[in-house]
Design a protein around this motif. Structure first.
Motif, PDB file in Angstrom:
ATOM      1  N   GLU A   1       9.557   0.349   3.437  1.00  0.00           N
ATOM      2  CA  GLU A   1      10.098  -0.601   2.460  1.00  0.00           C
ATOM      3  C   GLU A   1       9.777  -2.044   2.856  1.00  0.00           C
ATOM      4  O   GLU A   1       9.552  -2.909   2.007  1.00  0.00           O
ATOM      5  CB  GLU A   1      11.609  -0.421   2.338  1.00  0.00           C
ATOM      6  CG  GLU A   1      12.017   0.888   1.648  1.00  0.00           C
ATOM      7  CD  GLU A   1      13.515   1.129   1.700  1.00  0.00           C
ATOM      8  OE1 GLU A   1      14.254   0.247   2.217  1.00  0.00           O
ATOM      9  OE2 GLU A   1      13.968   2.201   1.243  1.00  0.00           O
ATOM     10  N   LYS A   2       9.734  -2.302   4.177  1.00  0.00           N
ATOM     11  CA  LYS A   2       9.439  -3.648   4.668  1.00  0.00           C
ATOM     12  C   LYS A   2       7.947  -3.927   4.714  1.00  0.00           C
ATOM     13  O   LYS A   2       7.528  -5.059   4.961  1.00  0.00           O
ATOM     14  CB  LYS A   2      10.052  -3.842   6.065  1.00  0.00           C
ATOM     15  CG  LYS A   2      11.572  -3.863   6.071  1.00  0.00           C
ATOM     16  CD  LYS A   2      12.138  -4.323   7.399  1.00  0.00           C
ATOM     17  CE  LYS A   2      11.885  -3.329   8.502  1.00  0.00           C
ATOM     18  NZ  LYS A   2      12.559  -3.721   9.765  1.00  0.00           N
ATOM     19  N   GLY A   3       7.123  -2.891   4.520  1.00  0.00           N
ATOM     20  CA  GLY A   3       5.678  -3.067   4.532  1.00  0.00           C
ATOM     21  C   GLY A   3       5.042  -2.919   5.900  1.00  0.00           C
ATOM     22  O   GLY A   3       3.837  -3.167   6.054  1.00  0.00           O
ATOM     23  N   ASP A   4       5.826  -2.504   6.906  1.00  0.00           N
ATOM     24  CA  ASP A   4       5.264  -2.304   8.245  1.00  0.00           C
ATOM     25  C   ASP A   4       4.878  -0.832   8.376  1.00  0.00           C
ATOM     26  O   ASP A   4       5.597  -0.012   8.954  1.00  0.00           O
ATOM     27  CB  ASP A   4       6.288  -2.686   9.319  1.00  0.00           C
ATOM     28  CG  ASP A   4       5.660  -2.792  10.708  1.00  0.00           C
ATOM     29  OD1 ASP A   4       4.576  -2.189  10.906  1.00  0.00           O
ATOM     30  OD2 ASP A   4       6.241  -3.446  11.586  1.00  0.00           O
ATOM     31  N   TYR A   5       3.707  -0.504   7.846  1.00  0.00           N
ATOM     32  CA  TYR A   5       3.307   0.904   7.739  1.00  0.00           C
ATOM     33  C   TYR A   5       2.935   1.523   9.084  1.00  0.00           C
ATOM     34  O   TYR A   5       3.158   2.709   9.303  1.00  0.00           O
ATOM     35  CB  TYR A   5       2.162   1.035   6.745  1.00  0.00           C
ATOM     36  CG  TYR A   5       2.523   0.477   5.384  1.00  0.00           C
ATOM     37  CD1 TYR A   5       3.593   1.018   4.663  1.00  0.00           C
ATOM     38  CD2 TYR A   5       1.832  -0.604   4.847  1.00  0.00           C
ATOM     39  CE1 TYR A   5       3.949   0.494   3.431  1.00  0.00           C
ATOM     40  CE2 TYR A   5       2.192  -1.130   3.608  1.00  0.00           C
ATOM     41  CZ  TYR A   5       3.244  -0.588   2.905  1.00  0.00           C
ATOM     42  OH  TYR A   5       3.601  -1.101   1.693  1.00  0.00           O
ATOM     43  N   GLU A   6       2.383   0.716   9.985  1.00  0.00           N
ATOM     44  CA  GLU A   6       2.030   1.247  11.303  1.00  0.00           C
ATOM     45  C   GLU A   6       3.283   1.648  12.075  1.00  0.00           C
ATOM     46  O   GLU A   6       3.305   2.680  12.757  1.00  0.00           O
ATOM     47  CB  GLU A   6       1.217   0.213  12.086  1.00  0.00           C
ATOM     48  CG  GLU A   6      -0.189   0.018  11.535  1.00  0.00           C
ATOM     49  CD  GLU A   6      -1.017  -0.911  12.392  1.00  0.00           C
ATOM     50  OE1 GLU A   6      -0.521  -1.342  13.455  1.00  0.00           O
ATOM     51  OE2 GLU A   6      -2.158  -1.210  12.002  1.00  0.00           O
ATOM     52  N   LYS A   7       4.322   0.843  11.960  1.00  0.00           N
ATOM     53  CA  LYS A   7       5.581   1.183  12.634  1.00  0.00           C
ATOM     54  C   LYS A   7       6.206   2.407  11.977  1.00  0.00           C
ATOM     55  O   LYS A   7       6.791   3.265  12.648  1.00  0.00           O
ATOM     56  CB  LYS A   7       6.548  -0.004  12.576  1.00  0.00           C
ATOM     57  CG  LYS A   7       7.703   0.112  13.570  1.00  0.00           C
ATOM     58  CD  LYS A   7       8.438  -1.201  13.692  1.00  0.00           C
ATOM     59  CE  LYS A   7       9.499  -1.131  14.788  1.00  0.00           C
ATOM     60  NZ  LYS A   7      10.221  -2.414  14.930  1.00  0.00           N
TER      61      LYS A   7
ATOM     62  N   ALA B   1       2.425   6.926   4.723  1.00  0.00           N
ATOM     63  CA  ALA B   1       2.354   5.751   5.597  1.00  0.00           C
ATOM     64  C   ALA B   1       0.928   5.522   6.086  1.00  0.00           C
ATOM     65  O   ALA B   1       0.459   4.373   6.158  1.00  0.00           O
ATOM     66  CB  ALA B   1       3.304   5.932   6.781  1.00  0.00           C
ATOM     67  N   CYS B   2       0.225   6.610   6.421  1.00  0.00           N
ATOM     68  CA  CYS B   2      -1.177   6.492   6.847  1.00  0.00           C
ATOM     69  C   CYS B   2      -2.031   5.907   5.717  1.00  0.00           C
ATOM     70  O   CYS B   2      -2.888   5.039   5.944  1.00  0.00           O
ATOM     71  CB  CYS B   2      -1.722   7.857   7.255  1.00  0.00           C
ATOM     72  SG  CYS B   2      -1.106   8.461   8.843  1.00  0.00           S
ATOM     73  N   GLU B   3      -1.781   6.386   4.514  1.00  0.00           N
ATOM     74  CA  GLU B   3      -2.549   5.919   3.360  1.00  0.00           C
ATOM     75  C   GLU B   3      -2.310   4.434   3.117  1.00  0.00           C
ATOM     76  O   GLU B   3      -3.251   3.656   2.931  1.00  0.00           O
ATOM     77  CB  GLU B   3      -2.168   6.739   2.130  1.00  0.00           C
ATOM     78  CG  GLU B   3      -3.000   6.417   0.906  1.00  0.00           C
ATOM     79  CD  GLU B   3      -2.601   7.252  -0.295  1.00  0.00           C
ATOM     80  OE1 GLU B   3      -3.038   6.909  -1.413  1.00  0.00           O
ATOM     81  OE2 GLU B   3      -1.845   8.228  -0.129  1.00  0.00           O
ATOM     82  N   TYR B   4      -1.028   4.027   3.121  1.00  0.00           N
ATOM     83  CA  TYR B   4      -0.702   2.617   2.880  1.00  0.00           C
ATOM     84  C   TYR B   4      -1.232   1.709   3.986  1.00  0.00           C
ATOM     85  O   TYR B   4      -1.536   0.538   3.752  1.00  0.00           O
ATOM     86  CB  TYR B   4       0.806   2.437   2.746  1.00  0.00           C
ATOM     87  CG  TYR B   4       1.352   2.813   1.391  1.00  0.00           C
ATOM     88  CD1 TYR B   4       0.944   2.126   0.242  1.00  0.00           C
ATOM     89  CD2 TYR B   4       2.277   3.839   1.252  1.00  0.00           C
ATOM     90  CE1 TYR B   4       1.436   2.467  -1.008  1.00  0.00           C
ATOM     91  CE2 TYR B   4       2.779   4.198   0.006  1.00  0.00           C
ATOM     92  CZ  TYR B   4       2.352   3.501  -1.119  1.00  0.00           C
ATOM     93  OH  TYR B   4       2.841   3.843  -2.345  1.00  0.00           O
ATOM     94  N   SER B   5      -1.346   2.261   5.197  1.00  0.00           N
ATOM     95  CA  SER B   5      -1.858   1.454   6.313  1.00  0.00           C
ATOM     96  C   SER B   5      -3.371   1.328   6.271  1.00  0.00           C
ATOM     97  O   SER B   5      -3.959   0.602   7.079  1.00  0.00           O
ATOM     98  CB  SER B   5      -1.426   2.070   7.648  1.00  0.00           C
ATOM     99  OG  SER B   5      -2.114   3.281   7.894  1.00  0.00           O
ATOM    100  N   GLY B   6      -4.022   2.049   5.343  1.00  0.00           N
ATOM    101  CA  GLY B   6      -5.469   1.988   5.214  1.00  0.00           C
ATOM    102  C   GLY B   6      -6.204   3.097   5.943  1.00  0.00           C
ATOM    103  O   GLY B   6      -7.440   3.158   5.915  1.00  0.00           O
ATOM    104  N   ASP B   7      -5.463   4.001   6.587  1.00  0.00           N
ATOM    105  CA  ASP B   7      -6.093   5.104   7.311  1.00  0.00           C
ATOM    106  C   ASP B   7      -6.280   6.286   6.355  1.00  0.00           C
ATOM    107  O   ASP B   7      -5.604   7.301   6.441  1.00  0.00           O
ATOM    108  CB  ASP B   7      -5.211   5.504   8.504  1.00  0.00           C
ATOM    109  CG  ASP B   7      -5.831   6.612   9.341  1.00  0.00           C
ATOM    110  OD1 ASP B   7      -7.016   6.941   9.120  1.00  0.00           O
ATOM    111  OD2 ASP B   7      -5.113   7.174  10.203  1.00  0.00           O
ATOM    112  N   PHE B   8      -7.236   6.129   5.442  1.00  0.00           N
ATOM    113  CA  PHE B   8      -7.444   7.170   4.429  1.00  0.00           C
ATOM    114  C   PHE B   8      -7.978   8.473   5.028  1.00  0.00           C
ATOM    115  O   PHE B   8      -7.616   9.553   4.593  1.00  0.00           O
ATOM    116  CB  PHE B   8      -8.401   6.660   3.345  1.00  0.00           C
ATOM    117  CG  PHE B   8      -7.855   5.491   2.573  1.00  0.00           C
ATOM    118  CD1 PHE B   8      -6.790   5.660   1.696  1.00  0.00           C
ATOM    119  CD2 PHE B   8      -8.393   4.229   2.733  1.00  0.00           C
ATOM    120  CE1 PHE B   8      -6.282   4.586   0.985  1.00  0.00           C
ATOM    121  CE2 PHE B   8      -7.879   3.142   2.032  1.00  0.00           C
ATOM    122  CZ  PHE B   8      -6.821   3.316   1.151  1.00  0.00           C
TER     123      PHE B   8
END
Length: 330
Positions: free
Chosen positions: A252-258, A285-292
């Protein structure tokens, strides 16, 4: 290694004399060897080396002068190794031996029933499941049996066990109220589910909060659902449910790696009560972090375990489409 038939015959003799074995015990050296072989066997199982595991468990049992809780525990591990390696007949024989030692062992009946189910011997499976119920400590066995039968495609047979559980008197144990609450939830009878799950919580079963939360969600009461999750986390701050909540907050905070790290921590726990939800959230979370690529890989494994998740299947196609576009494939 000893021949199988000879080994089982010797084990049967040991088991037959189990109740005569009292006070003489294993000496310290035998106990240490037995424990060491048991550990070797378990480690081999975790590595998928089932032949080495069975050899180690046989060596552990060879140290015994009789059959007690330790030896029965080793027999259960051995049976599991036999089952995992596809040696169903030998696994059944091992459970036969266990039941000669203790004819009221609910776990042995259930697990032998699962092997009969695996080999499509449904009548024998149900006979063992009925025995497992007869000697079970509480009604949770009904849900375990239901999941086994339903997962194998025997929906009508599975439903019979749910109906039987609901027809029984609940008794005093909190877990029995939890079981009935879960069954009412599965049946879509949410008001009855709330009643029984609330009673279970009041009787001290904190786990019941998880299904109570699901029930309130089904009723559209998110506030009460969140309160139930909060009550569970308060008692289990290091649980997989707690890590899932922490991950969701980071999302929700946008910290996808965490968020990824929290979901992975939850999945790494010895006891995971919400694996599907955690794995699904980890993929997102992986997807949102860019780790497709990582998301697609995890999605493949997820769909292998949860093939009926249509939304996940659609997302998998999307992930692969993105990957194809990146690599220039048509």
């Amino acid at each position: 290694m000893r021949k199988r038939k000879c080994y089982f015959a010797e084990m049967a003799v040991l088991l037959a004399s189990a109740f005569l074995f009292a006070g003489c015990g294993l000496d310290e050296e035998r106990l240490e060897k037995e424990a060491a072989y048991r550990t070797i066997g378990i480690n081999a199982m975790e590595e998928g080396n089932y032949s080495a595991a069975m050899e180690a468990f046989n060596s552990a049992l060879a140290q015994a002068n009789g059959i007690g809780p330790n030896e029965i525990d080793i027999c259960f591990y051995k049976a599991a190794a036999l089952f995992a390696s596809g040696n169903y007949g030998d696994a059944i024989e091992t459970y036969d031996v266990l039941l000669e030692a203790d004819h009221k062992n609910s776990d042995a009946y259930f697990l032998r029933g699962c092997i009969y189910l695996k080999t499509n011997e449904i009548a024998k499976a149900q006979e063992d499941y009925d025995k497992a119920i007869e000697y079970a400590e509480n009604d949770e066995i009904y849900l375990v049996i239901y999941n086994s039968l339903n997962g194998a495609g025997y929906e009508a047979e599975a439903k019979r066990y749910l109906d039987e559980a609901l027809s029984k008197k609940t008794g005093k144990k909190a877990v029995n109220y939890t079981v009935k609450g879960k069954i009412y939830f599965l049946e879509g009878q949410y008001e009855e589910a709330v009643e029984h799950l609330t009673t279970a919580v009041d009787k001290g079963d904190v786990e019941a909060n998880l299904y109570l939360a699901k029930t309130y969600e089904a009723l559209g009461d998110k506030e009460k659902a969140d309160a139930c999750i909060g009550a569970y986390i308060e008692e289990n701050p290091k649980s997989s449910v707690a890590y899932n909540q922490l991950g969701c907050k980071e999302m929700e905070k946008g910290d996808y790696e965490k968020a990824v790290s929290y979901f992975e921590e939850g999945l790494a726990l010895e006891v995971v009560t919400n694996e599907q939800e955690l794995r699904s959230n980890l993929i997102a979370a992986c997807e949102y972090s860019g780790d497709f690529e990582g998301a697609a890989e995890k999605m493949r494994a997820y769909l292998a375990d949860y093939p009926n998740d249509a939304a996940a299947a659609r997302e998998y196609l999307f992930l692969n489409k993105d990957k194809d576009e990146e690599t220039g494939k048509e």
